[in-house]
Design an enzyme around this catalytic site. Structure first.
Site, PDB file in Angstrom:
ATOM      1  N   SER A 126       0.846  -1.194   0.000  1.00  0.00           N
ATOM      2  CA  SER A 126       0.000   0.000   0.000  1.00  0.00           C
ATOM      3  C   SER A 126       0.878   1.240   0.000  1.00  0.00           C
ATOM      4  CB  SER A 126      -0.903   0.012   1.239  1.00  0.00           C
ATOM      5  OG  SER A 126      -1.518   1.271   1.411  1.00  0.00           O
ATOM      6  N   TYR A 139      -3.487  -1.381   9.621  1.00  0.00           N
ATOM      7  CA  TYR A 139      -3.328  -1.681   8.197  1.00  0.00           C
ATOM      8  C   TYR A 139      -1.945  -1.254   7.697  1.00  0.00           C
ATOM      9  CZ  TYR A 139      -4.361  -1.504   3.150  1.00  0.00           C
ATOM     10  OH  TYR A 139      -4.338  -1.686   1.795  1.00  0.00           O
TER      11      TYR A 139
END
Length: 237
Positions: A126, A139
């Site tokens: 990410s 996350y």
């Protein structure tokens, strides 16, 4: 291009589904793992936090399609909460899917790649790992660990003909992103604001990520390993 057997986790929707579809177009024999069935390839309903389910699926795929030479780890779990509001159960859930799923799936297929003397592993991380993101500490922590794991695996298995790279997407128009928008996770920011802050002036598409994976999997990318290759329209450089 040589056709090989590819396994894509999180292949039921979004980026994972686009990667699976692209690899099929590239001529590979593609299988997917996801908690929900995929539309393309040989779909297996599997929870990537369960090594037993993964092992059974890998056995069936190799029996049906042949030895797995390509792995794309695209499965992940979203989360959006202030750090002090994250329960340890929720922390574990995000880590278990997003990081431990990569661990389990990679361990399941690596022996076969070693036997082939050739392999390609691409981990979808990410762009939040570049600068952090508020409200997503679990996350971001998991995806950052995926980047670190990528570099270590590249060093360890490069001599065996296996490359390992990571692709951290930026804002990509997926069901997960749309769900975040509906929940109000972006606050007052709109998609137009995101586009205005992106140098190429558009939001990402799943096919953008799939195209990068296609290249990293190709023979031409055999000298690229241990790299974190951002696909984010220039938002992170």
């Amino acid at each position: 291009m040589a056709t090989r057997v590819a396994l894509v986790t999180g292949g039921g929707s979004g980026i994972g589904a686009a990667i699976a579809a692209r690899l099929i177009r590239d001529g590979h024999r593609v299988a997917t793992l996801d908690v929900k069935p995929a539309d393309s390839g040989h779909s297996h309903t599997v929870d990537v936090t369960d090594p037993g389910q993964i092992g059974d699926a890998v056995h069936n795929i190799q029996r049906t399609l042949g030895p797995i030479a390509i792995l794309v780890n695209a499965a992940g779990a979203e989360g959006f909460s202030r750090f002090l509001d994250i329960s340890f159960t929720e922390w574990q859930r995000v880590i278990d899917v997003t990081l431990n799923g990569v661990f389990h799936c990679t361990q399941a297929v690596l022996p076969g790649m070693i036997g082939l003397g050739w392999g390609r592993i691409v981990n979808i991380s990410s762009s939040s790992t570049h600068s952090g993101t508020p409200m997503k500490s679990h996350y971001v922590a998991a995806k950052s660990a995926v980047n670190g794991l990528t570099k270590s695996l590249a060093l360890e298995y490069g001599p065996m003909g296996i490359t390992v790279n990571a692709v951290p997407p930026g804002f990509v128009d997926t069901p997960m992103l749309r769900n975040a928008q509906r929940r109000g996770d972006f606050g007052t920011y709109t998609f137009d604001d995101i586009i205005a802050a992106t140098p190429v002036r558009r939001i990402g598409r799943p096919d953008d990520i799939a195209a990068t994976c296609s290249f990293l999997i190709s023979e031409e990318a055999g000298y690229i390993t241990g790299q974190i290759i951002g696909v984010n329209g220039g938002r992170n450089t």
